[in-house]
Design an enzyme around this catalytic site. Structure first.
Site, PDB file in Angstrom:
ATOM      1  N   ARG A  51      35.772  51.810  45.531  1.00 60.29           N
ATOM      2  CA  ARG A  51      36.598  51.496  44.370  1.00 60.29           C
ATOM      3  C   ARG A  51      37.045  50.046  44.448  1.00 60.29           C
ATOM      4  O   ARG A  51      37.195  49.503  45.528  1.00 60.29           O
ATOM      5  CB  ARG A  51      37.851  52.375  44.369  1.00 60.29           C
ATOM      6  CG  ARG A  51      37.533  53.834  44.305  1.00 60.29           C
ATOM      7  CD  ARG A  51      38.808  54.630  44.543  1.00 60.29           C
ATOM      8  NE  ARG A  51      38.482  56.031  44.736  1.00 60.29           N
ATOM      9  CZ  ARG A  51      39.360  56.949  45.097  1.00 60.29           C
ATOM     10  NH1 ARG A  51      40.623  56.600  45.318  1.00 60.29           N
ATOM     11  NH2 ARG A  51      38.991  58.201  45.248  1.00 60.29           N
ATOM     12  N   ASP A  53      40.350  47.807  42.778  1.00 62.75           N
ATOM     13  CA  ASP A  53      41.604  48.001  42.051  1.00 62.75           C
ATOM     14  C   ASP A  53      41.616  47.222  40.740  1.00 62.75           C
ATOM     15  O   ASP A  53      40.763  46.368  40.506  1.00 62.75           O
ATOM     16  CB  ASP A  53      42.775  47.500  42.915  1.00 62.75           C
ATOM     17  CG  ASP A  53      43.189  48.539  43.941  1.00 62.75           C
ATOM     18  OD1 ASP A  53      42.826  49.711  43.779  1.00 62.75           O
ATOM     19  OD2 ASP A  53      43.880  48.159  44.909  1.00 62.75           O
ATOM     20  N   TYR A 112      33.629  41.127  51.423  1.00 63.12           N
ATOM     21  CA  TYR A 112      34.644  40.768  50.432  1.00 63.12           C
ATOM     22  C   TYR A 112      34.938  39.266  50.505  1.00 63.12           C
ATOM     23  O   TYR A 112      34.892  38.673  51.590  1.00 63.12           O
ATOM     24  CB  TYR A 112      35.950  41.540  50.676  1.00 63.12           C
ATOM     25  CG  TYR A 112      35.929  42.946  50.145  1.00 63.12           C
ATOM     26  CD1 TYR A 112      36.271  43.210  48.823  1.00 63.12           C
ATOM     27  CD2 TYR A 112      35.572  44.012  50.967  1.00 63.12           C
ATOM     28  CE1 TYR A 112      36.252  44.501  48.332  1.00 63.12           C
ATOM     29  CE2 TYR A 112      35.549  45.315  50.479  1.00 63.12           C
ATOM     30  CZ  TYR A 112      35.897  45.550  49.155  1.00 63.12           C
ATOM     31  OH  TYR A 112      35.883  46.830  48.664  1.00 63.12           O
ATOM     32  N   ARG A 199      43.334  42.188  51.090  1.00 63.52           N
ATOM     33  CA  ARG A 199      44.477  41.491  50.492  1.00 63.52           C
ATOM     34  C   ARG A 199      45.630  41.370  51.482  1.00 63.52           C
ATOM     35  O   ARG A 199      46.392  40.392  51.452  1.00 63.52           O
ATOM     36  CB  ARG A 199      44.923  42.218  49.219  1.00 63.52           C
ATOM     37  CG  ARG A 199      43.885  42.074  48.081  1.00 63.52           C
ATOM     38  CD  ARG A 199      44.138  43.035  46.937  1.00 63.52           C
ATOM     39  NE  ARG A 199      45.468  42.873  46.383  1.00 63.52           N
ATOM     40  CZ  ARG A 199      46.007  43.696  45.488  1.00 63.52           C
ATOM     41  NH1 ARG A 199      45.317  44.743  45.055  1.00 63.52           N
ATOM     42  NH2 ARG A 199      47.213  43.470  45.027  1.00 63.52           N
TER      43      ARG A 199
END
Lengths: 260, 260
Positions: A51, A53, A112, A199
């Protein structure tokens, strides 16, 4: 019935994330709606590699689905889906795969990217595509701190609550920071990531670069296994799911193998 | 009462252009609303160097206004306004000017930039910031064609209907095309521009690059003084008001002076 694997990019700004939700615009929802048109009403379930966000982008998200009826050549599937996509989603590649391929379970590693914008004020043209941090950041300290995250660790301190995963041991194979004009590009490749993990890592590295925390705190925070220790979560707008590896990770991205 | 001149940048995507309109989000409207808060209710009229249409961006728009009451230092005005701006507008510079300065009538030249994106499909991350053209374009032809636009011409063929201006003679001092990855950057500097003029110039250069029109057609189209001849208007999303000159144009941007 034929399984398709597709690579796609999207601007996450106007989506409520990847996963389908009632009455929300999501990546999965938009793609399933397009497939519903192609199958004339047969519902096809779209599986994502993971997923993302709300507000998080993808340069290389991967999905698979089982398309009912006659086999469509991979290239035609790509063109057909792109013709049905809104302008903030684009399919980049498509291939036919066997039934034993699973977009989530077959992954070898995920990449990422986080982009920190260092302009004094929020840049109107970068506001949705970076996380803004106007403070001067010490790149040497951040690079040093990043090396402590490399390898196999229990990343409990770097997982937001809300995840249902019990085993929080993950391996980071590669982590790198580069200055690019007034932006800092952070790349992280690992075998998997916990909820908000990139993050939270970014937030910690910013705190260290800004002098709010020390380089040596990284080890302590990992060992504490306590979410309260890392504190800051960098905003969603700077995060990109950059690439998903289904083959062995190329050696140049495996800094642990090099180190050991 | 003190006159302020400010330079600002904005992402035009979510604005209905510069000029205030009832019930629409506009640049002028947002700034006047902010000034209304600062003056505690005294309406201040914001003057722009020129309008930009819905979706058109600015990297260096200039405004002036007369601020009532006590004089605020220029730097404080910049900070105060930025604190009241939404994230898609930013003020970059501020100065106190005399009453004889007028942001529109004092201009010496204006610089517009148009960015053409050449990726095969619309790039989700560039869709609002470029005009998309997937066809292969012949840069040599486009550069050659651009030189015919240099100088003083009646640009009637390059003015969209809707403008109220009668005199359509304008001077283009500088025009340049550069390849930048899969994008083409077109810069045009002139003493003034008619309605949609840069977007119509871009549309013509694309037609020439794509082989739909010939390099030699540029002179014919100028001489025809007929809007129907140029035809295509490139989309607003690729256009930027890049800079407004209030001093004499630097020599490097005056290709006519060099040529003559």
């Amino acid at each position: 019935m034929q399984r398709y694997k597709l690579i796609l990019a999207y601007d996450g700004t106007l989506f409520h994330g990847f996963q389908k939700q009632p009455n929300q615009r999501t990546i999965q929802g938009v793609i399933e709606d397009a497939l519903l048109k192609m199958t004339k009403g047969k519902h096809v379930i779209v599986h994502g590699s993971g997923r993302t966000d709300a507000g998080v982008h993808a340069k290389g998200q991967v999905i698979h689905f089982d398309y009912p009826g006659n086999v469509i050549p991979a290239k035609n599937m790509l063109l057909a889906l792109n013709a049905l996509m809104p302008r903030d989603i684009i399919f980049l590649d498509s291939e036919l795969v066997n039934d034993d391929f699973h977009v989530q379970y077959s992954t070898k590693a995920k990449w990422y990217r986080y982009i920190i914008n260092q302009s004094r004020f929020t840049d109107p043209f970068r506001r949705n595509y970076t996380g803004h941090c106007p403070y001067k950041l010490d790149m040497l300290k951040m690079k040093k701190a990043a090396t402590y995250l490399l390898g196999k660790h229990d990343f409990t301190s770097f997982a937001a609550s809300g995840g249902q995963i019990v085993d929080k041991v993950r391996t980071i194979f590669y982590i790198n920071l580069e200055q690019n004009g007034d932006e800092i590009v952070l790349d992280v490749i690992g075998d998997g990531f916990l909820y908000n993990m990139v993050r939270i890592i970014t937030g910690l590295l910013i705190d260290i670069g800004h002098g709010q925390k020390d380089v040596e705190d990284v080890e302590k925070i990992i060992l504490a296994k306590d979410r309260q220790k890392a504190r800051n979560t960098a905003p969603a707008s700077g995060l990109y799911l950059y690439h998903v590896f289904y083959d062995d990770l190329p050696k140049k991205y495996n800094l642990i193998a090099k180190r050991d």
